[in-house]
Design a protein around this motif. Structure first.
Motif, PDB file in Angstrom:
ATOM      1  N   LYS A  53       0.818  -1.220   0.000  1.00 61.43           N
ATOM      2  CA  LYS A  53       0.000   0.000   0.000  1.00 61.43           C
ATOM      3  C   LYS A  53       0.848   1.265   0.000  1.00 61.43           C
ATOM      4  O   LYS A  53       0.346   2.348  -0.295  1.00 61.43           O
ATOM      5  CB  LYS A  53      -0.889   0.034   1.253  1.00 61.43           C
ATOM      6  N   SER A 141      -8.299  -1.195   3.354  1.00 61.62           N
ATOM      7  CA  SER A 141      -8.865  -1.076   2.016  1.00 61.62           C
ATOM      8  C   SER A 141      -7.764  -1.382   0.999  1.00 61.62           C
ATOM      9  O   SER A 141      -6.612  -1.006   1.194  1.00 61.62           O
ATOM     10  CB  SER A 141      -9.430   0.330   1.806  1.00 61.62           C
ATOM     11  N   ASN A 143      -6.289  -0.423  -1.626  1.00 62.84           N
ATOM     12  CA  ASN A 143      -5.822   0.623  -2.543  1.00 62.84           C
ATOM     13  C   ASN A 143      -4.425   1.056  -2.111  1.00 62.84           C
ATOM     14  O   ASN A 143      -4.048   0.870  -0.953  1.00 62.84           O
ATOM     15  CB  ASN A 143      -6.749   1.840  -2.454  1.00 62.84           C
ATOM     16  N   SER A 149     -10.619   4.189  -2.185  1.00 61.85           N
ATOM     17  CA  SER A 149     -10.884   2.784  -1.859  1.00 61.85           C
ATOM     18  C   SER A 149     -11.564   2.073  -3.018  1.00 61.85           C
ATOM     19  O   SER A 149     -12.423   2.650  -3.677  1.00 61.85           O
ATOM     20  CB  SER A 149     -11.780   2.706  -0.621  1.00 61.85           C
ATOM     21  N   GLU A 178     -16.238   2.668   3.427  1.00 61.98           N
ATOM     22  CA  GLU A 178     -15.661   1.928   4.545  1.00 61.98           C
ATOM     23  C   GLU A 178     -16.598   1.884   5.749  1.00 61.98           C
ATOM     24  O   GLU A 178     -17.510   2.699   5.878  1.00 61.98           O
ATOM     25  CB  GLU A 178     -14.339   2.557   4.996  1.00 61.98           C
ATOM     26  N   HIS A 228      -7.184   8.423   2.699  1.00 63.33           N
ATOM     27  CA  HIS A 228      -6.857   7.637   1.517  1.00 63.33           C
ATOM     28  C   HIS A 228      -7.716   8.112   0.367  1.00 63.33           C
ATOM     29  O   HIS A 228      -7.883   7.451  -0.605  1.00 63.33           O
ATOM     30  CB  HIS A 228      -7.109   6.148   1.704  1.00 63.33           C
TER      31      HIS A 228
HETATM   32 MG    MG Z   1      -8.251   2.828   3.600  1.00 63.10          MG
END
Ligand code: MG
Ligand code: TXA
Length: 315
Positions: A53, A141, A143, A149, A178, A228
């Motif tokens: 990530k 997540s 991504n 996400s 989320e 994010h």
């Molecule tokens: Mg996240």
């Protein structure tokens, strides 16, 4: 090599468990967004998550469980925490609780905190995977840090395909946003991150008000200072129409063109489409104007995501 994308079926869950057992990374569908799963008890695998990530080490991960027994082995539930969990699990609610001493989740996954974020997801693929592994799976997540996400397997493949081992395709995520994260101060629930379950709904179910986290609180809310949700494009919020050269993200009845999060004005529909539409506009425009979104129900979480994206907070 690019990760194999396989459909969600029992043989593929068995394959995923094998990959996790060897310290590999598997992207899995959940009802909120796709998660990047690793064996929570394997710090080397957890480190690979941060690496894949490009995520700062101090950002802790959510442990996904598949039973009360597993949840209680990992975290200490107060009566208040238990009633929250009973009301919404399995589902898009994460609880930040004191980590239990018998827990298997590695320190690295908790980023050294003495609390643990726990969630029992509703999606059958996520549940089946955790159950088959027999212990919690940590999954942020799926991504790269700083990107939005993913709500579809193809998003994961485009963003992380080179860095992970397997992607389970369960179709588009139903909630599309989320999980809501709650912590506690004593018995009082505190909102750490608005998300897939509207705060009002939780307050109503519990019969008490929910305070929004403030920096003065003792409890940590790293989720609130990181983001994010940063598309490459510049975002202009509360825009009733686009200016020359801007892509437009509309909401409700609107004749200004662009993509519409929900022509009927449904905040649930808007939440489920937010990331996919931002992505679609982000590849075509350097600037995106976003229509005003009502700040109630899931609108609170949508506006939270949009503000973070607009101010380009870095995670
Ligand atoms: Mg996240
Ligand atoms: O819906 C979701 O929650 C998805 C799916 C995959 O389950 N997961 C997800 O994970 O959004 P992630 O890592 O992208 O976001 C979790 C947030 C992070 O911002 C992290 O800082 C916060 O939860 N968090 C984790 N453990 C925490 C803790 N002990 N105290 C406070 N915040 C915590």
């Amino acid at each position: 090599m690019t990760a194999r994308i396989v459909p969600f079926m029992p043989e593929m869950i068995a394959l995923a468990v094998e990959v996790l057992g060897e310290g590999g990374l598997v992207a899995i569908p959940t009802e909120t967004v796709y998660g990047l799963a690793a064996d929570a008890a394997n710090p080397a695998a957890v480190a690979r998550i941060y690496e894949a990530k490009g995520r700062p080490r101090f950002n802790p991960l959510i442990a996904h469980v598949s039973s009360w027994e597993m949840a209680e082995q990992e975290a200490v539930f107060s009566a208040a925490a238990r009633s929250c969990a009973e009301a919404f699990w399995p589902g898009p609610l994460t609880l930040v609780l004191p980590a239990s001493r018998q827990g298997q989740v590695s320190d690295l996954a908790r980023a050294g905190l003495d609390t643990l974020a726990v969630r029992w997801p509703g999606h059958l693929a996520a549940r089946a995977l955790v159950q088959a592994l027999g212990r919690p799976v940590v999954a942020p997540s799926a991504n790269r840090s700083g990107h939005v996400s993913p709500t579809r397997a193809e998003h994961v493949a485009a963003d992380l395909g080179e860095a992970i081992d397997l992607i389970i395709d369960g179709g588009p995520c139903e909630v599309g946003m989320e999980s809501t994260i709650l912590g506690f101060e004593g018995d009082a629930p505190i909102l750490l991150r608005p998300g897939g379950i509207a705060t009002e709904l939780i307050a109503e179910k519990l019969g008490r008000s929910i305070r929004i986290h403030s920096p003065a609180d003792a409890i940590n809310a790293p989720g609130q200072i990181k983001s994010h949700y940063a598309p490459k494009a510049r975002l202009r919020l509360n825009a009733t129409h686009p200016e020359e050269g801007e892509g437009y993200l509309a909401f409700g009845e609107n004749h200004a063109g662009g993509l519409n999060l929900s022509p009927t004005g449904s905040l649930v529909e808007a939440a489920s489409k937010l990331f996919a539409m931002l992505r679609a506009l982000d590849v075509r425009y350097a600037r995106i104007a976003v229509a005003p979104i009502p700040d109630q129900g899931l609108g609170e979480a949508i506006n939270d995501r949009l503000k973070r994206a607009a101010f380009r907070e870095i995670s």
